[in-house]
Design a protein around this motif. Structure first.
Motif, PDB file in Angstrom:
ATOM      1  N   TYR A   1       3.280   7.616   3.010  1.00  0.00           N
ATOM      2  CA  TYR A   1       4.251   8.703   3.043  1.00  0.00           C
ATOM      3  C   TYR A   1       5.314   8.409   4.101  1.00  0.00           C
ATOM      4  O   TYR A   1       5.126   7.554   4.960  1.00  0.00           O
ATOM      5  CB  TYR A   1       3.573  10.036   3.381  1.00  0.00           C
TER       6      TYR A   1
ATOM      7  N   ALA B   1      -1.124   8.659   2.590  1.00  0.00           N
ATOM      8  CA  ALA B   1      -1.106   8.304   1.166  1.00  0.00           C
ATOM      9  C   ALA B   1      -2.205   7.322   0.817  1.00  0.00           C
ATOM     10  O   ALA B   1      -2.672   7.278  -0.322  1.00  0.00           O
ATOM     11  CB  ALA B   1       0.258   7.721   0.795  1.00  0.00           C
ATOM     12  N   SER B   2      -2.634   6.523   1.803  1.00  0.00           N
ATOM     13  CA  SER B   2      -3.707   5.562   1.573  1.00  0.00           C
ATOM     14  C   SER B   2      -4.373   5.254   2.910  1.00  0.00           C
ATOM     15  O   SER B   2      -3.744   5.371   3.974  1.00  0.00           O
ATOM     16  CB  SER B   2      -3.163   4.263   0.961  1.00  0.00           C
TER      17      SER B   2
ATOM     18  N   TYR C   1       0.860  -1.178   0.000  1.00  0.00           N
ATOM     19  CA  TYR C   1       0.000   0.000   0.000  1.00  0.00           C
ATOM     20  C   TYR C   1       0.898   1.229   0.000  1.00  0.00           C
ATOM     21  O   TYR C   1       2.061   1.186   0.401  1.00  0.00           O
ATOM     22  CB  TYR C   1      -0.928   0.012   1.213  1.00  0.00           C
ATOM     23  N   ASP C   2       0.315   2.335  -0.462  1.00  0.00           N
ATOM     24  CA  ASP C   2       1.066   3.582  -0.497  1.00  0.00           C
ATOM     25  C   ASP C   2       1.195   4.157   0.908  1.00  0.00           C
ATOM     26  O   ASP C   2       0.265   4.075   1.713  1.00  0.00           O
ATOM     27  CB  ASP C   2       0.359   4.591  -1.396  1.00  0.00           C
TER      28      ASP C   2
END
Length: 410
Positions: free
Chosen positions: A74, A106-107, A71-72
């Protein structure tokens, strides 16, 4: 051979001429097979794309919900301040989605995954939180569960006045307007934004129809007649309020007053006052007096004293109403304070004051609407815990006052 009926006439089959078959349309040539329609290359391309999209979407959903795959996320503790709202009923995944929408993480999965080993995440309450954009999932979790992340909350206690008051020991008790101003103010990237108390008062004083601000219809026509800076006194019920920091003075007032009106509605107002003989607004005023004059177990009896004195056109003579205009209220007022000319001074003016004198709790309001049966005309706090002694006659009242002094009640 024949049977006369022609049933067993074998000659029909044996001697039939070829031309007997002329009536039948037989086609001895085999028919060519039907040609199958060939799908165009474009069809197959579209079909493959659709299937791929469906499969990819399904797999992404599974990975996000069940935690499979990557998963994204930061890196770091974030960049710019931003306020995010957590709504009632939202779980960890919902909060993660709300943070993602504000570009805090981010997600959503980054937040959910970071919170899997942090039990406090499940205890995040509805309200507003000051966070930063582009935070890692772990940084976002740590921030959301920190004590100073929550913003925009104010708690109005029973007996809280609209303005600040100074207690005899010098301590300042913040009033309703100060609390609204503080809750509505937030510092974003070093810049403070939000209305002052003066800004709030300007809106109130300029509003001729208080229902536009959320004041109940049963109260607005009476409150608007009061001194402009006291119009909202008693109209913010005790309770916890969540406001969005950074909004205008009018937006903040509408939010608080609308939520307060819902509380009053939940307590039974205005129908609660129907059998009292007084308007709902007058019952609210009585409730505020009851709130200040005693403790909850005596509310019903104190309300009865109010009714009895109003019925006999006697002055209420309450220290609480004199204290309302004092910057530093005291338990027992002196003769100088009691001689002050004011519509709130019930030692001088008969009847009820023009507005409530503070926020009224549900028990005090219900006692004001339905007082305890009795013939009392006097009361005094006679115990250190705030318990009052009640009397029908001045003589009985004098005796109760002596008891109060002996007990060190005042």
């Amino acid at each position: 051979m024949t049977d006369g009926l022609g049933l067993f006439d074998n000659s029909r089959g044996q001697n039939r001429h070829d031309d007997d078959y002329d009536d039948y349309d037989y086609d001895d040539e085999p028919r060519p097979p039907r040609k199958k329609r060939r799908r165009s290359p474009t069809f197959w391309v579209i079909a493959i794309v659709v299937v791929a999209l469906i499969a990819g979407g399904a797999w992404y959903g599974v990975t996000q919900v069940l935690g499979f795959g990557g998963y994204d996320d930061y890196a770091g503790s974030g960049e710019h301040d931003v306020v995010v709202e957590v709504k009632a009923g939202q779980g960890t995944a919902d909060i993660g989605a709300a943070l993602k929408e504000k570009d805090v993480v981010a997600s959503g999965r980054a937040f959910s995954a970071a919170g899997e080993d942090q039990p406090k995440v499940k205890s995040i309450q509805p309200g507003y939180y000051l966070v930063k954009t582009k935070m890692s999932g772990k940084a976002a979790v740590d921030r959301m569960i920190s004590k100073d992340a929550r913003v925009g909350q104010l708690q109005i206690k029973a007996g809280t006045r609209l303005d600040d008051i100074k207690l005899p020991d010098g301590k300042v008790v913040q009033g309703v307007l100060t609390q609204i101003s503080n809750a509505g103010t937030v510092t974003i990237d070093g810049k403070k934004t939000g209305p002052t108390v003066a800004d709030l008062l300007k809106v109130v004083e300029a509003t001729t129809d208080l229902t536009q601000l959320g004041v109940p219809q049963w109260a607005a026509p009476f409150a608007v007649k009061a001194e402009p800076k006291r119009r909202l006194e008693g109209l913010v019920a005790p309770g916890v309020y969540n406001v969005q920091p950074g909004q205008t003075a009018e937006e903040l007032l509408k939010k608080v007053l609308t939520d307060s009106a819902s509380m009053f509605d939940g307590w039974g107002m205005p129908k609660l006052a129907e059998k009292s003989g007084y308007t709902p607004y007058q019952v609210l005023i009585i409730g505020s007096l009851v709130e200040h004059e005693g403790i909850e177990k005596d509310f019903g009896k104190i309300a009865r004293v109010v009714y009895r004195r109003l019925e006999t056109n006697d002055r209420l003579r309450f220290d609480s109403t004199v204290n309302y205009l004092l910057d530093a209220p005291i338990v027992t007022t002196d003769d100088k304070a009691r001689g002050t000319q004011s519509p709130y001074n019930t030692y001088v003016v008969a009847g009820l004051p023009p507005t409530p004198i503070s926020a009224t709790s549900e028990p005090a309001l219900k006692a004001a609407a339905a007082p305890e049966p009795g013939s009392w005309l006097f009361f005094v706090k006679c115990q250190k815990d705030g318990t009052s002694c009640f009397a029908d006659t001045p003589e009985q009242h004098d005796q109760n006052r002596q008891t109060a002094r002996a007990n060190g009640a005042f």
